[in-house]
Motif scaffolding. Sequence first.
Motif, PDB file in Angstrom:
ATOM      1  N   VAL A 117       0.841  -1.195   0.000  1.00 16.26           N
ATOM      2  CA  VAL A 117       0.000   0.000   0.000  1.00 16.26           C
ATOM      3  C   VAL A 117       0.880   1.250   0.000  1.00 16.26           C
ATOM      4  CG1 VAL A 117      -1.821   1.264   1.199  1.00 16.26           C
ATOM      5  CG2 VAL A 117      -1.775  -1.246   1.277  1.00 16.26           C
ATOM      6  N   PRO A 118       0.724   2.152  -0.984  1.00 16.27           N
ATOM      7  CA  PRO A 118       1.494   3.405  -0.982  1.00 16.27           C
ATOM      8  C   PRO A 118       1.184   4.220   0.272  1.00 16.27           C
ATOM      9  CG  PRO A 118       0.399   3.068  -3.099  1.00 16.27           C
ATOM     10  CD  PRO A 118      -0.156   2.049  -2.163  1.00 16.27           C
ATOM     11  N   PRO A 119       2.190   4.850   0.875  1.00 18.37           N
ATOM     12  CA  PRO A 119       1.984   5.578   2.130  1.00 18.37           C
ATOM     13  C   PRO A 119       0.844   6.595   2.073  1.00 18.37           C
ATOM     14  CG  PRO A 119       4.320   5.361   1.700  1.00 18.37           C
ATOM     15  CD  PRO A 119       3.625   4.818   0.489  1.00 18.37           C
ATOM     16  N   GLY A 120       0.726   7.316   0.979  1.00 17.93           N
ATOM     17  CA  GLY A 120      -0.310   8.334   0.885  1.00 17.93           C
ATOM     18  C   GLY A 120      -1.715   7.794   0.707  1.00 17.93           C
ATOM     19  N   HIS A 121      -1.851   6.477   0.589  1.00 16.38           N
ATOM     20  CA  HIS A 121      -3.159   5.863   0.340  1.00 16.38           C
ATOM     21  C   HIS A 121      -3.600   4.953   1.479  1.00 16.38           C
ATOM     22  CE1 HIS A 121      -3.330   6.946  -4.078  1.00 16.38           C
ATOM     23  NE2 HIS A 121      -2.073   7.219  -3.757  1.00 16.38           N
ATOM     24  N   ARG A 122      -2.827   4.944   2.552  1.00 16.29           N
ATOM     25  CA  ARG A 122      -3.134   4.025   3.651  1.00 16.29           C
ATOM     26  C   ARG A 122      -4.468   4.341   4.316  1.00 16.29           C
ATOM     27  NH1 ARG A 122       2.979   4.446   6.089  1.00 16.29           N
ATOM     28  NH2 ARG A 122       3.967   2.878   4.732  1.00 16.29           N
ATOM     29  N   ALA A 123      -4.756   5.620   4.495  1.00 18.36           N
ATOM     30  CA  ALA A 123      -6.017   5.991   5.156  1.00 18.36           C
ATOM     31  C   ALA A 123      -7.219   5.547   4.326  1.00 18.36           C
ATOM     32  CB  ALA A 123      -6.060   7.495   5.399  1.00 18.36           C
ATOM     33  N   LEU A 124      -7.112   5.649   3.002  1.00 20.57           N
ATOM     34  CA  LEU A 124      -8.207   5.222   2.131  1.00 20.57           C
ATOM     35  C   LEU A 124      -8.427   3.715   2.221  1.00 20.57           C
ATOM     36  CD1 LEU A 124      -7.464   7.331  -1.090  1.00 20.57           C
ATOM     37  CD2 LEU A 124      -9.411   7.603   0.450  1.00 20.57           C
ATOM     38  N   MET A 125      -7.338   2.961   2.208  1.00 22.25           N
ATOM     39  CA  MET A 125      -7.450   1.503   2.290  1.00 22.25           C
ATOM     40  C   MET A 125      -8.007   1.081   3.643  1.00 22.25           C
ATOM     41  SD  MET A 125      -6.382   0.294  -0.661  1.00 22.25           S
ATOM     42  CE  MET A 125      -5.711  -1.364  -0.517  1.00 22.25           C
ATOM     43  N   THR A 126      -7.539   1.735   4.696  1.00 21.56           N
ATOM     44  CA  THR A 126      -8.031   1.425   6.037  1.00 21.56           C
ATOM     45  C   THR A 126      -9.532   1.677   6.139  1.00 21.56           C
ATOM     46  OG1 THR A 126      -5.889   2.007   7.000  1.00 21.56           O
ATOM     47  CG2 THR A 126      -7.769   1.958   8.485  1.00 21.56           C
ATOM     48  N   LEU A 127      -9.974   2.816   5.621  1.00 18.35           N
ATOM     49  CA  LEU A 127     -11.397   3.133   5.623  1.00 18.35           C
ATOM     50  C   LEU A 127     -12.181   2.128   4.797  1.00 18.35           C
ATOM     51  CD1 LEU A 127     -13.719   5.030   6.377  1.00 18.35           C
ATOM     52  CD2 LEU A 127     -13.120   6.441   4.393  1.00 18.35           C
TER      53      LEU A 127
ATOM     54  N   PRO B 197     -10.680   1.017  -7.011  1.00 19.00           N
ATOM     55  CA  PRO B 197      -9.806   1.931  -7.759  1.00 19.00           C
ATOM     56  C   PRO B 197      -8.375   1.997  -7.217  1.00 19.00           C
ATOM     57  CG  PRO B 197     -11.929   2.962  -7.291  1.00 19.00           C
ATOM     58  CD  PRO B 197     -11.854   1.720  -6.459  1.00 19.00           C
ATOM     59  N   GLN B 198      -8.160   1.587  -5.959  1.00 21.31           N
ATOM     60  CA  GLN B 198      -6.826   1.654  -5.369  1.00 21.31           C
ATOM     61  C   GLN B 198      -5.923   0.504  -5.815  1.00 21.31           C
ATOM     62  OE1 GLN B 198      -5.600   4.190  -3.499  1.00 21.31           O
ATOM     63  NE2 GLN B 198      -7.555   5.185  -3.946  1.00 21.31           N
ATOM     64  N   LEU B 199      -6.520  -0.567  -6.317  1.00 18.49           N
ATOM     65  CA  LEU B 199      -5.729  -1.752  -6.652  1.00 18.49           C
ATOM     66  C   LEU B 199      -4.659  -1.451  -7.691  1.00 18.49           C
ATOM     67  CD1 LEU B 199      -5.435  -4.821  -6.175  1.00 18.49           C
ATOM     68  CD2 LEU B 199      -6.963  -5.160  -8.130  1.00 18.49           C
ATOM     69  N   GLU B 200      -5.011  -0.682  -8.708  1.00 25.54           N
ATOM     70  CA  GLU B 200      -4.066  -0.351  -9.774  1.00 25.54           C
ATOM     71  C   GLU B 200      -2.839   0.371  -9.216  1.00 25.54           C
ATOM     72  OE1 GLU B 200      -4.363   2.915 -13.182  1.00 25.54           O
ATOM     73  OE2 GLU B 200      -5.573   1.134 -13.650  1.00 25.54           O
ATOM     74  N   ASN B 201      -3.061   1.361  -8.374  1.00 31.09           N
ATOM     75  CA  ASN B 201      -1.944   2.118  -7.826  1.00 31.09           C
ATOM     76  C   ASN B 201      -1.109   1.269  -6.879  1.00 31.09           C
ATOM     77  OD1 ASN B 201      -0.571   4.687  -7.762  1.00 31.09           O
ATOM     78  ND2 ASN B 201      -1.307   4.917  -5.673  1.00 31.09           N
ATOM     79  N   CYS B 202      -1.752   0.354  -6.170  1.00 33.82           N
ATOM     80  CA  CYS B 202      -1.014  -0.547  -5.281  1.00 33.82           C
ATOM     81  C   CYS B 202      -0.071  -1.447  -6.073  1.00 33.82           C
ATOM     82  CB  CYS B 202      -1.988  -1.387  -4.463  1.00 33.82           C
ATOM     83  SG  CYS B 202      -2.811  -0.499  -3.119  1.00 33.82           S
ATOM     84  N   PHE B 203      -0.511  -1.928  -7.215  1.00 33.71           N
ATOM     85  CA  PHE B 203       0.370  -2.761  -8.031  1.00 33.71           C
ATOM     86  C   PHE B 203       1.510  -1.946  -8.625  1.00 33.71           C
ATOM     87  CE2 PHE B 203      -2.947  -6.155  -8.270  1.00 33.71           C
ATOM     88  CZ  PHE B 203      -2.130  -7.192  -7.879  1.00 33.71           C
ATOM     89  N   ARG B 204       1.230  -0.710  -9.010  1.00 32.17           N
ATOM     90  CA  ARG B 204       2.323   0.150  -9.478  1.00 32.17           C
ATOM     91  C   ARG B 204       3.357   0.346  -8.374  1.00 32.17           C
ATOM     92  NH1 ARG B 204      -1.660   3.300 -12.579  1.00 32.17           N
ATOM     93  NH2 ARG B 204      -1.990   4.621 -10.751  1.00 32.17           N
ATOM     94  N   HIS B 205       2.862   0.589  -7.166  1.00 31.09           N
ATOM     95  CA  HIS B 205       3.762   0.776  -6.026  1.00 31.09           C
ATOM     96  C   HIS B 205       4.552  -0.509  -5.752  1.00 31.09           C
ATOM     97  CE1 HIS B 205       5.187   2.399  -2.228  1.00 31.09           C
ATOM     98  NE2 HIS B 205       4.748   1.323  -1.596  1.00 31.09           N
ATOM     99  N   ALA B 206       3.893  -1.656  -5.876  1.00 31.22           N
ATOM    100  CA  ALA B 206       4.562  -2.930  -5.641  1.00 31.22           C
ATOM    101  C   ALA B 206       5.709  -3.140  -6.630  1.00 31.22           C
ATOM    102  CB  ALA B 206       3.561  -4.076  -5.748  1.00 31.22           C
ATOM    103  N   LEU B 207       5.495  -2.760  -7.884  1.00 29.45           N
ATOM    104  CA  LEU B 207       6.566  -2.876  -8.873  1.00 29.45           C
ATOM    105  C   LEU B 207       7.734  -1.969  -8.511  1.00 29.45           C
ATOM    106  CD1 LEU B 207       4.587  -3.058 -12.239  1.00 29.45           C
ATOM    107  CD2 LEU B 207       6.072  -4.832 -11.293  1.00 29.45           C
TER     108      LEU B 207
END
Length: 223
Positions: free
Chosen positions: A78-88, A107-117
């Motif tokens: 999870v990208p740091p700036g998106h943790r609150a959204l995922m938690t919610l 919608p967060q899944l795509e950005n999480c995979f980019r971050h994982a790469l």
Amino acid sequence: FGGSRLDAEGRVVSYTPTPGLHGDPSEEWIKSKIAQNESLHRSLIVQGQIEPVRRYIVSNHPLSQRHFQPIVWRSWFVPPGHRALMTLGFARFMQGDFASAAYLLIPQLENCFRHALKVTGNDPSKIESDLVQKDPTLSVIVDKFKDQMVRVFGEDLINEVDHLFLYEGGPALRHDAAHGKIGSAATYSADAVYACWFIYRLVCMTVYSQWDDLSAEIEETVG
């Protein structure tokens, strides 16, 4: 037989080719049949396992955002700036608010995979001829970076991402969520509920090695 997939307005959004009378059917036809079977499988999993467990948990433990913070904050997925959204999103999912959960999490899944790469040393961004740096979509990631993703998550999981979120002959949840096409009733469908659970499971997978410490932290800080 071939077939077609319709959207909520009755418009055809994808076709399944008809197999020939001779020889093996095409890969596209086989994939469509896999998608049909997986849809039935997801319905059985949601109604027979995910929902009974979720209902039991929330009836005994009223969960809120604070219960998911230790899990999300420790996950490298999870990208740091998106943790609150995922938690919610996870809190809303466990509380049974699937409409909110679907539009927070999918919608967060795509950005999480980019971050994982990126954190595994495979930056997927591309610099165009005008020097503009663009991020790839989830479909591009699964297509062009599949080998890298398989090494991290395994082939079965990446195939499931393709069938559940991308394949036009299936739910295609990534596209529909990104364009606001998942209606209120559809957010409570087996596919949408399974997708939210799938994303939660994916985040949990990245912290399994720390699970004992996480359990102790959650017990100590939030009870």
